[in-house]
Write a protein that holds these residues in place. Structure first.
Motif, mmCIF file in Angstrom:
data_model
loop_
_atom_site.group_PDB
_atom_site.id
_atom_site.type_symbol
_atom_site.label_atom_id
_atom_site.label_comp_id
_atom_site.label_asym_id
_atom_site.label_seq_id
_atom_site.Cartn_x
_atom_site.Cartn_y
_atom_site.Cartn_z
ATOM 1 N N VAL A 185 0.848 -1.182 0.000
ATOM 2 C CA VAL A 185 0.000 0.000 0.000
ATOM 3 C C VAL A 185 0.889 1.240 0.000
ATOM 4 O O VAL A 185 1.810 1.350 0.820
ATOM 5 N N SER A 186 0.617 2.162 -0.900
ATOM 6 C CA SER A 186 1.353 3.427 -0.926
ATOM 7 C C SER A 186 0.792 4.356 0.152
ATOM 8 O O SER A 186 -0.425 4.553 0.240
ATOM 9 N N MET A 187 1.683 4.927 0.969
ATOM 10 C CA MET A 187 1.264 5.794 2.067
ATOM 11 C C MET A 187 2.064 7.093 2.052
ATOM 12 O O MET A 187 3.285 7.085 1.859
ATOM 13 N N LYS A 188 1.367 8.188 2.282
ATOM 14 C CA LYS A 188 2.019 9.503 2.307
ATOM 15 C C LYS A 188 3.010 9.617 3.458
ATOM 16 O O LYS A 188 4.013 10.324 3.350
ATOM 17 N N SER A 189 2.725 8.948 4.572
ATOM 18 C CA SER A 189 3.562 9.067 5.766
ATOM 19 C C SER A 189 4.695 8.052 5.809
ATOM 20 O O SER A 189 5.406 7.962 6.822
ATOM 21 N N SER A 190 4.871 7.285 4.746
ATOM 22 C CA SER A 190 5.971 6.332 4.718
ATOM 23 C C SER A 190 7.302 7.079 4.674
ATOM 24 O O SER A 190 7.350 8.314 4.539
ATOM 25 N N ALA A 191 8.409 6.345 4.764
ATOM 26 C CA ALA A 191 9.731 6.972 4.915
ATOM 27 C C ALA A 191 10.089 7.896 3.756
ATOM 28 O O ALA A 191 10.603 9.009 3.960
#
Length: 442
Positions: free
Chosen positions: A146-152
């Motif tokens: 899942v692509s997440m804005k808050s990922s690294a």
């Protein structure tokens, strides 16, 4: 002569008038002579017939017939004139066209009843006999990216170690990061993957106490090739039987770099967990479970270069109180003060560090720091994990750094930690499935 013409015309008119009157009188006489017999006949129609007249008429008819038909002179009775029908005339033969019918032909006909055909009813009829209880079809493990804005990554902030921009080199339109070793990694190749590996075991039940495992992989890794397929992190969580789910953000893609990206920022871990709660709820098919995931305890696992995002998440992540445990797998390459500070201030959690000769010096240094603070340290994993447990485990020769996630003090160390954690009710983790003694399979 002139006067004779008018007189001639007058005579002609007089003759015409006389002729017209004569014709009218003749027409009236003829009409009266025709109506008088008719009126007499109509008068007689209202009376009974005269027998004498009937006899006279009958005799007259006989005489007429005798004169016109010599064969009928011997007698002309009613039977002669209207002979009785013969049998063959009343009942035609079978060869004639009249269809012969029986009485049964006129009796009421019953509709031919077809045997009832079985119908496929759109419902099932309940039975009073004992039935096998309905069992929900088994759910399979759910593993996805899942692509997440808050990922690294991507990350456009500063490197807190130098307070300089993280992307500190450019070439044309490309921007990149020069690591401590002097190697350049480009942003569009190494720091542009925002995906997170999510895994929910088939036995997971959000209604029961559970835990979220956040796994920070090491250098030179990708989520599919290494975390999922080689290190078998999702499978270890499933086989532990623990009521746990997995979140593994992609760090630097297949690069010898330990940069923490957004986890360097204050509140970085908190934002990451808040966003992941809604994704986990959607993955499990229950949108209402987002609140449960948002409050679920956390266990952080850092392998090798994953020590850096682990240390910064404990220091500035914003939700260190939710962290119930920290597991370092051959990963103490620095940041000892951050680990020591979390252990000292969170005595309700546990800390495990397993190491090879590569990190032995720093692990011993951290043990010394903790003992100076009066914190007890254990150097084996034989006992149970309890709140406040601090364990350092040195692994012997033959245990390689590359395979450390699969084999450290035991085979599948992450699975072993979760099994021991599940055995301690005080850590608020439910074990909802039996532990498989066999090795995890891909």
């Amino acid at each position: 002569m002139v006067g004779a013409v008018p007189k001639l015309k007058a005579d002609v008119r007089a003759d015409r008038t006389k002729a017209s009157g004569a014709r009218r009188r003749a027409l009236r006489i003829a009409l009266i002579s025709g109506l008088v017999p008719l009126s007499l006949t109509l008068v007689q129609c209202g009376r009974a017939p005269n027998p004498t007249a009937l006899a006279a008429n009958s005799q007259a008819n006989v005489q007429v017939v005798a004169k016109t038909n010599p064969q009928a002179q011997s007698g002309d009775t009613f039977e002669d004139r209207f002979p009785a029908p013969q049998f063959r005339e009343r009942f035609p033969s079978a060869s004639e066209s009249l269809l012969q019918r029986q009485m049964s032909d006129f009796s009421p006909k019953r509709a031919v009843q077809q045997p009832p055909q079985p119908e496929q009813a759109p419902y099932k009829i309940a039975s009073l006999e004992p039935q096998i209880p309905y069992q929900r079809p088994p759910r399979q493990d759910l593993t996805t990216l899942v692509s997440m804005k808050s990922s690294a990554f991507p990350y456009f902030g500063n490197n807190p170690a130098s307070d300089a921009p993280f992307l500190n080199i450019s070439k044309g339109d490309r921007r990149g990061h020069r690591s401590y070793s002097g190697r350049v990694f480009w942003q569009d190749e190494t720091y542009n993957d925002s995906r997170v590996l999510m895994h929910v075991p088939e036995h997971f039940d959000v209604r029961k106490p559970g835990v979220i495992v956040v796994f920070f992989h090491g250098n030179g890794a990708t989520l599919e090739r290494d975390v999922r397929d080689r290190q078998l992190v999702p499978r270890q969580i499933t086989d532990s039987g623990a009521n746990a789910v997995l979140l593994a953000p992609q760090m630097a893609v297949d690069a010898a770099d330990s940069s923490a990206g957004k986890f360097w920022q204050p509140g970085g871990l908190k934002r990451f967990m808040e966003e992941s709660a809604s994704h986990l709820a959607q993955l499990t098919g229950d949108p209402n479970s987002a609140r449960a995931f948002a409050n679920m305890p956390i266990v952080i696992v850092g392998y090798s270069g994953g020590f850096l995002p682990t240390a910064w998440s404990l220091e500035v992540g914003g939700i260190s109180d939710r962290v119930r445990g920290v597991v370092l797998l051959d990963a103490v390459y620095g940041e000892m003060d951050k680990f020591a500070s979390w252990i000292e201030s969170h005595r309700s959690g546990f800390f495990v560090s397993s190491y090879t000769h590569y990190t032995a010096r720093r692990d011993r240094e951290l043990m010394s720091m903790l003992r100076q603070k009066g914190i007890g340290v254990s150097e084996d994993m034989d006992g149970p994990l309890r709140p406040g447990s601090v364990v350092f485990v040195e692994t012997g020769d033959g245990i390689t750094h590359r395979d450390y996630v699969n084999r450290a003090w035991t085979q599948y160390p992450l699975k072993d930690v979760l099994v021991k954690m599940s055995a301690t009710p005080a850590l608020a983790l439910t074990r909802v499935a039996a532990t498989s003694s066999s090795a995890p399979s891909r």
